[in-house]
Design an enzyme around this catalytic site. Structure first.
Site, PDB file in Angstrom:
ATOM      1  N   CYS A 167     -10.804  -4.947  -3.333  1.00  0.00           N
ATOM      2  CA  CYS A 167     -11.458  -5.916  -2.454  1.00  0.00           C
ATOM      3  C   CYS A 167     -12.911  -5.518  -2.247  1.00  0.00           C
ATOM      4  CB  CYS A 167     -10.754  -5.935  -1.096  1.00  0.00           C
ATOM      5  SG  CYS A 167      -9.266  -6.943  -1.083  1.00  0.00           S
ATOM      6  N   SER A 171      -9.771   9.535   4.382  1.00  0.00           N
ATOM      7  CA  SER A 171      -9.568   8.575   3.294  1.00  0.00           C
ATOM      8  C   SER A 171      -8.091   8.534   2.917  1.00  0.00           C
ATOM      9  CB  SER A 171     -10.395   8.981   2.070  1.00  0.00           C
ATOM     10  OG  SER A 171      -9.900   8.320   0.912  1.00  0.00           O
ATOM     11  N   ARG A 228      -2.370 -11.031  -4.261  1.00  0.00           N
ATOM     12  CA  ARG A 228      -2.404  -9.572  -4.437  1.00  0.00           C
ATOM     13  C   ARG A 228      -1.515  -8.888  -3.402  1.00  0.00           C
ATOM     14  NH1 ARG A 228      -7.546  -6.994  -3.340  1.00  0.00           N
ATOM     15  NH2 ARG A 228      -6.126  -5.268  -3.565  1.00  0.00           N
ATOM     16  N   ASP A 287      -7.068  -3.440   8.010  1.00  0.00           N
ATOM     17  CA  ASP A 287      -6.389  -4.481   7.221  1.00  0.00           C
ATOM     18  C   ASP A 287      -5.805  -5.590   8.107  1.00  0.00           C
ATOM     19  OD1 ASP A 287      -7.045  -3.021   5.033  1.00  0.00           O
ATOM     20  OD2 ASP A 287      -5.017  -2.353   4.544  1.00  0.00           O
ATOM     21  N   ASN A 299       0.802  -1.224   0.000  1.00  0.00           N
ATOM     22  CA  ASN A 299       0.000   0.000   0.000  1.00  0.00           C
ATOM     23  C   ASN A 299       0.837   1.278   0.000  1.00  0.00           C
ATOM     24  OD1 ASN A 299      -2.238  -1.547  -0.164  1.00  0.00           O
ATOM     25  ND2 ASN A 299      -2.916  -1.256   1.960  1.00  0.00           N
TER      26      ASN A 299
END
Ligand SMILES: CC(=O)N[C@H]1[C@@H](OP(=O)(O)OP(=O)(O)OC[C@H]2O[C@@H](n3ccc(=O)[nH]c3=O)[C@H](O)[C@@H]2O)O[C@H](CO)[C@@H](O)[C@@H]1O
Ligand SMILES: C=C(OP(=O)(O)O)C(=O)O
Length: 429
Positions: free
Chosen positions: A126, A173, A408, A316, A23
């Site tokens: 996802c 965000s 992924r 996560d 990420n």
């Protein structure tokens, strides 16, 4: 379709090298669109999402060269990759490419800032919630962009340059913070982003942009200030270690017992989550070479968690923590506040004998003394690895189907775990 077969019951002992963060790598790769010079990224993980983003960037005209891997590492581990967006040949990111992963939508910011236009398909990723893009649209409009949503595409235009402005995120965000920060680097004047995401990946991106000549201050706090510049240059920058991979393996050791060095990991990137794992009974220490996790003998204590934006407990790691709690010595409450549909692992964990009840955004996990292996299905990236964690402690054989989700985000998972004594293998086909 590949599957992962696990025979549970072994403790984990040894060393697991922690890869570069997916990420962080994804937005850093996208930042290469901001300059006609070369951006070299070290420690880029070898993952399906990275390969997909390379294809997407290639479609815009970005060339790349792979120039090395870490010493003593075999093919397939984190690499150094140079990206060169000398000529942007296409400002459209098509549905076929973008629908596979959420982060690919983020090209909208750099393309708009550098080229004055971008047409980007609404993203995939996802399936853990509705995941709208309203904050991206609103934020880019605040910087002067004209935006339409047409046939599933966001069509953004900035006739002259983007113009710096103050934008207050109505909700935190990560992705919208990355995008507005990148876009504002080339805007005219100053941009102030308030209620911005404070995740380490945002800081890693800001440091890279500054190395490219951007003028960003405040990344890592909720107010980020960006003084726009006329152009950015190339740079060399290192992707931070993956805090989600670190937390995942820490939870795996807390689940099976044992003693593992998470090589290259940085505890400061996930201190809140590691504190939670310590409270379950594991001992965790930062050493010079990484984070060492140990659990010897004692059982797993139940701990309640609520997911929150950084520095809170990361969404996560929620599925993995639930995997750990399935064998705790009591009852734990896990509340998900970031995504509205991120409990798909619950019914799969139940196949292994877990006792979990759901009520809205809260799961109550009643620990059991024994899990039993079973065939299970991976439903999304982090859910998949929660099944691996449970399978490592379950009696007998667990087969995790739909492993492409795992690929992924986890580099060489089965190799890393089997080197520490787990019985785990990939069954191809
Ligand atoms: C590639 C990547 O880095 N993905 C991470 C990133 O996803 P991503 O950047 O997509 O997550 P966000 O932080 O944007 O999402 C947080 C919340 O905001 C909502 N939202 C977001 C944007 C928007 O325009 N409107 C809106 O309502 C989302 O639906 C979600 O409920 O941060 C998430 C939260 O830490 C992580 O789970 C993901 O692993
Ligand atoms: C949800 C994740 O990824 P994405 O945002 O790409 O779907 C994740 O990394 O856990």
């Amino acid at each position: 379709m590949d599957r992962i077969r696990i025979v549970g019951g072994n403790e984990l002992t040894g060393t697991i090298p922690i890869s570069g963060a997916k990420n962080a790598a994804l937005p850093l790769m996208i930042a290469s669109l901001l300059t006609d010079d070369t951006l070299t990224l070290e420690n880029v993980p070898h993952l399906a999402d990275v390969e997909q983003l390379i294809r997407i960037l290639g479609n815009h005209g970005v060339d790349y060269t792979v120039s090395g891997r870490r010493e003593r590492q075999s093919e397939g581990y984190s690499r150094t990759i140079s990206f060169s967006a000398r000529n942007i040949v296409d400002t459209t990111a098509p549905y076929e490419l973008v629908s596979k992963m959420r982060a690919s939508f983020w090209v909208v910011g750099p393309l708009l800032a550098r080229m004055g236009e971008a047409k980007v398909s609404l993203p995939g990723g996802c399936a853990i919630g509705t995941r709208p893009v309203d904050l991206f649209i609103e934020g880019l409009q605040a910087l002067g962009a004209d935006i339409d949503v047409d046939n599933g595409y966001v069509v953004a235009k900035a006739k002259n340059r983007l113009i710096g402005n103050r934008y207050v995120f109505p909700k935190i965000s990560v992705g919208a913070t990355h995008v507005l920060m990148m876009a504002a680097t080339l805007a005219r004047g100053e941009t102030v982003l308030e209620n911005a995401a404070r995740e380490p990946e945002v800081v890693n991106l800001a440091e890279c942009l500054n190395a490219m000549g951007a003028r960003i201050t405040g990344a890592g706090t909720s107010t980020i200030t960006i003084e726009g510049v006329d152009s950015l240059s190339g740079a060399r920058h290192r992707v931070i270690p993956d805090r989600i991979e670190t937390g995942t393996y820490a939870m795996a050791v807390a689940m099976t017992g044992g003693d593992v060095l998470l090589e290259g990991a940085r505890a400061d990137l996930l201190q809140g989550a590691l504190d939670v794992v310590s409270r379950t009974g594991a001992e965790i220490i930062q050493t010079n070479s990484g984070v060492r996790v140990m659990r010897n003998g004692s059982g797993i204590s139940p701990v309640d968690v609520t997911t929150e934006p950084f520095p809170g407990f990361p969404t996560d790691l929620q599925a993995q923590f639930m995997g750990l709690m399935t064998m705790s010595k009591g009852k734990s409450k896990i509340t998900e506040t970031i995504f509205e549909n991120r409990f798909m692992h619950v019914q799969e964990l139940a196949r292994l004998g877990a006792h979990i009840t759901l009520s809205g955004q809260t799961a109550i996990v009643e620990g059991v003394s024994k899990l039993k292996g079973a065939p299970v299905m991976a439903t999304d990236l982090r859910a998949s690895v929660s099944l691996v964690i449970a399978g490592l402690a379950a009696e007998g054989e667990t087969v995790v189907n739909r492993v492409y989700h795992l690929d992924r985000g986890f580099e060489r998972l089965e190799e890393k775990l089997s080197r520490c004594g787990a019985v785990i293998e990939r069954i191809s086909g």
